[in-house]
Scaffold this motif. Structure first.
Motif, PDB file in Angstrom:
ATOM      1  N   ASP A 149       0.828  -1.212   0.000  1.00 36.82           N
ATOM      2  CA  ASP A 149       0.000   0.000   0.000  1.00 36.82           C
ATOM      3  C   ASP A 149       0.863   1.264   0.000  1.00 36.82           C
ATOM      4  O   ASP A 149       0.546   2.243  -0.674  1.00 36.82           O
ATOM      5  N   PHE A 150       1.945   1.234   0.762  1.00 38.35           N
ATOM      6  CA  PHE A 150       2.862   2.381   0.773  1.00 38.35           C
ATOM      7  C   PHE A 150       3.454   2.610  -0.610  1.00 38.35           C
ATOM      8  O   PHE A 150       3.534   3.743  -1.090  1.00 38.35           O
ATOM      9  N   LYS A 151       3.872   1.541  -1.253  1.00 35.05           N
ATOM     10  CA  LYS A 151       4.525   1.666  -2.553  1.00 35.05           C
ATOM     11  C   LYS A 151       3.547   2.166  -3.613  1.00 35.05           C
ATOM     12  O   LYS A 151       3.921   2.943  -4.496  1.00 35.05           O
ATOM     13  N   VAL A 152       2.295   1.753  -3.521  1.00 38.20           N
ATOM     14  CA  VAL A 152       1.283   2.210  -4.472  1.00 38.20           C
ATOM     15  C   VAL A 152       1.000   3.703  -4.274  1.00 38.20           C
ATOM     16  O   VAL A 152       0.930   4.467  -5.243  1.00 38.20           O
ATOM     17  N   LYS A 153       0.855   4.123  -3.032  1.00 37.01           N
ATOM     18  CA  LYS A 153       0.507   5.520  -2.760  1.00 37.01           C
ATOM     19  C   LYS A 153       1.699   6.444  -2.915  1.00 37.01           C
ATOM     20  O   LYS A 153       1.559   7.603  -3.325  1.00 37.01           O
ATOM     21  N   TYR A 154       2.896   5.928  -2.590  1.00 35.51           N
ATOM     22  CA  TYR A 154       4.109   6.735  -2.657  1.00 35.51           C
ATOM     23  C   TYR A 154       5.148   5.987  -3.499  1.00 35.51           C
ATOM     24  O   TYR A 154       6.104   5.400  -2.965  1.00 35.51           O
TER      25      TYR A 154
END
Length: 235
Positions: A77-82
């Protein structure tokens, strides 16, 4: 100047509230998150970081100490958003994080399911499902024992046992170790994290011994939080 912030994140298990403690390393204006909590923990981590007065746009890196659902659960989720985030991990953990091999934890869970009593089969199956539902991301930087990262302020320590590729982080300027699951705090003691899920108890004991005997003043443990050496009991 480097500093550390502790992020206390609550979760519920067996009708009780527990906490995990990811850490945020601040290197001048750049932020590095160490481990990402369980799945769906991204909003809670964002809230904690912002409440401390930092900006999410300054988050540049995520360091993964090892592959476990409570440590990499929100990594995807972190990699998708950032998408600008750089992911760091050891070579052994990299393969599991990227999905090129089954994680050691999943292999262990599948093996344990074969011998679990019927009363625990449901738990074993749910744990396997949780592990298989974790999504994979690319690791940008492989780190090894002794590597100096984050403006050379942070030294990677190989601390195997809990998993084969587990790493901890030593920040000499702060006389601090971020332990991941190489050590937990329990009754003012540093102990091995969850021996039942530890892949190699003897190696884990060696890693814990090494951590205990470092020239540091405090430990940031993922389970148990921050503890000062001065209050650690030696039983």
């Amino acid at each position: 100047m480097i500093k550390i912030e502790e992020l206390a994140l609550p979760y519920h298990y067996n009708n009780e509230t527990h906490f995990i403690y990811p850490t945020l390393i601040i290197d001048n204006n750049d932020l590095t998150l160490v481990d990402t909590g369980y799945p769906q923990f991204l909003p809670m981590i964002e809230q904690r970081i912002i409440a401390l007065g930092y900006k999410m746009n300054d988050l540049k890196n995520i360091i993964i100490t090892h592959y476990d659902d409570d440590h990499i659960g929100s990594l995807f989720d972190f990699k998708v958003k950032y998408p600008h985030l750089k992911i760091m991990a050891s070579a052994i953990e990299k393969d599991a994080i990227e999905g090129t091999t089954k994680s050691e934890r999943l292999l262990q869970a599948e093996k344990m399911l074969e011998v679990l009593p019927d009363t625990q089969k449901e738990f074993g199956q749910a744990f396997i499902k949780q592990l298989t539902c974790l999504k994979h991301v690319q690791v940008d930087t492989i780190v090894s024992n002794g590597d100096c990262i984050l403006s050379n302020e942070c030294v990677v320590i190989s601390t195997p046992g809990h998993t084969s590729g587990h790493i901890s982080l030593h920040i000499p300027a702060l006389k601090t170790v971020i332990t991941g699951d190489a050590a937990i705090v329990e009754h003012n003691e540093l102990k091995i994290a969850n021996p039942h899920f530890c892949l190699d108890i003897e190696t884990a004991q060696q890693s814990l011994h090494s951590i205990k005997h470092m020239d540091v003043e405090r430990y940031y443990c993922y389970h148990g939080g921050k503890i000062e050496r001065a209050i650690i009991t030696n039983k």
